[in-house]
Write a protein that holds these residues in place. Structure first.
Motif, PDB file in Angstrom:
ATOM      1  N   LEU A 144       0.825  -1.215   0.000  1.00  0.00           N
ATOM      2  CA  LEU A 144       0.000   0.000   0.000  1.00  0.00           C
ATOM      3  C   LEU A 144       0.855   1.259   0.000  1.00  0.00           C
ATOM      4  O   LEU A 144       0.781   2.081  -0.903  1.00  0.00           O
ATOM      5  N   VAL A 276      -4.680   1.555   8.589  1.00  0.00           N
ATOM      6  CA  VAL A 276      -5.301   0.402   7.922  1.00  0.00           C
ATOM      7  C   VAL A 276      -6.517  -0.038   8.736  1.00  0.00           C
ATOM      8  O   VAL A 276      -7.588  -0.307   8.194  1.00  0.00           O
ATOM      9  N   ASP A 279      -9.872   1.733   8.366  1.00  0.00           N
ATOM     10  CA  ASP A 279     -10.677   1.435   7.177  1.00  0.00           C
ATOM     11  C   ASP A 279     -11.016  -0.060   7.232  1.00  0.00           C
ATOM     12  O   ASP A 279     -10.222  -0.916   6.861  1.00  0.00           O
ATOM     13  N   LEU A 282     -10.477  -2.116   4.122  1.00  0.00           N
ATOM     14  CA  LEU A 282      -9.051  -2.290   3.829  1.00  0.00           C
ATOM     15  C   LEU A 282      -8.445  -3.322   4.780  1.00  0.00           C
ATOM     16  O   LEU A 282      -7.742  -4.248   4.359  1.00  0.00           O
TER      17      LEU A 282
END
Ligand SMILES: NC(=O)c1ccc[n+]([C@@H]2O[C@H](COP(=O)([O-])OP(=O)(O)OC[C@H]3O[C@@H](n4cnc5c(N)ncnc54)[C@H](OP(=O)(O)O)[C@@H]3O)[C@@H](O)[C@H]2O)c1
Length: 336
Positions: A144, A276, A279, A282
């Motif tokens: 990411l 992370v 979310d 995610l």
């Protein structure tokens, strides 16, 4: 224990559960000797939280800083521990969870529902737990934030460590062309080579930057050591390279001048797993990917040791003394 553990266990004075559970507790900030196996009140789940009957708890490097009070300062007495696996109360499902306010080194943990994931049958408890915090960190850093592209050269510090040994495997899995590791002992370097690293170096080697820069330089340098080693990382970068900081070990901070970065068209990045977790889609996507790879045998966490509740201090000592390879776990149902 007569006082209620305010924060980390998730049970404030008004939220005590009915029964006592065993936990590794610190009553003041300090060294590894501060841990005591004690009976504490069972935490009570608030809105959006779930209780987990813990089978295994994980030890993370950040726990060492929490123990000394140098990182998140939890109210005392405190139960540390950021990751657990066990059975969710209510439906009995096997779940792993990240605990952002501690409480993991205990037989029952209180977790945010959104930081809790169900574990597929093909992934065992030890593997799932070792992958959760450290695997998500390694994956998110590489894919990411680091935006690893196929064929690129990746270097990983503390490559035999909890995050590092997963990052080495994941870099391969994500298509890195060359994977380099740093590890401080011959046994660790052998282990990192066995994971598929192309070359492994001693982080104390005086000519480290040159060694790393051989074969065209490093495109993505994943660092968890901080301090002076960051200079070697920057010096080893190829044009358009990224120096990605996931952690530090308490040494002096490094600062980089913009000119130094422009000379290499290089970037310095900082990563925090919390973003992370914030979310939900995610987070669950990253963890599903990790579990899928583990289920297919393409990603394997090494379990360094499983200690009883009374062995938490020793586990902290071993981690601080650089004596571990892979993940350190606690069997919260054993005491000696
Ligand atoms: N950013 C985030 O959200 C996030 C999330 C999880 C973890 N982290 C960070 O990622 C790093 C790795 O965490 P981990 O739990 O997997 O720990 P770990 O890497 O297993 O920690 C132990 C290893 O760290 C290395 N190390 C380097 N300098 C050290 C020093 N001064 N003292 C002790 N060990 C040192 C040692 O390997 P060598 O002897 O081979 O150098 C040691 O074996 C930590 O910095 C942690 O805080 C960050």
């Amino acid at each position: 224990m007569t006082e209620a553990p305010d924060g980390p266990s998730g049970a404030g004075p008004s939220g005590l559960g009915p029964s006592g559970i065993r936990a590794a507790v610190i009553r003041r900030y300090g060294g590894p000797e501060e841990f005591r196996a004690e009976t504490v009140p069972e935490p009570a789940a608030g809105p959006g939280q779930v209780l987990i009957d813990v089978a295994l708890a994980g030890v993370n490097y950040a726990d060492l800083h929490c123990r000394t009070g140098g990182y998140a300062r939890f109210p005392l007495p405190a139960v540390l521990g950021a990751d657990v696996i066990g059975r969710r109360r209510g439906d009995g499902r096997r779940v792993a969870a990240l605990l952002r306010t501690g409480g993991g080194y205990a037989q029952v943990a209180c977790a945010e529902r959104s930081f809790t994931v169900e574990v597929p049958d093909e992934v065992g408890d030890e593997q799932a737990l070792a992958l959760l915090e450290q695997g998500a960190t390694a994956y998110a850093a590489l894919a990411l934030l680091g935006r690893l592209r196929p064929g690129e050269c990746v270097a990983v510090t503390a490559a035999a460590g909890g995050v590092g040994h997963l990052a080495v495997q994941l870099a391969r899995e994500l298509g890195a062309g060359r994977v380099l590791g740093l590890a401080s002992t011959p046994a660790k370097r052998e282990f990192v080579r066995s994971l598929g690293a192309d070359a492994v170096f001693d982080p104390a080697a005086p000519e480290l930057a040159e060694l790393l820069a051989e074969s065209g330089g490093v495109d993505l340098f994943v660092d968890s050591a901080g301090g002076r080693g960051l200079r070697d990382g920057l010096a080893a970068l190829a044009p358009f390279g990224r120096l990605l900081c996931v952690g530090a070990r308490g040494g002096p901070e490094e600062a980089f001048a913009v000119d130094e970065l422009a000379e290499r068209s290089a970037g310095v990045l900082g990563f925090w797993l919390q973003h992370v977790l914030d979310d939900r889609v995610l987070f669950s996507g990253v963890v599903e990917q990790l579990f899928r790879l583990a289920g297919r045998g393409r990603l394997t966490a090494r379990i360094d040791r499983i200690v009883p509740l009374s062995g938490v201090g020793g586990a902290h000592r071993a981690l601080a003394a650089r004596q571990t390879m892979g993940k350190v776990l606690i069997d919260v149902h054993r005491e000696g």
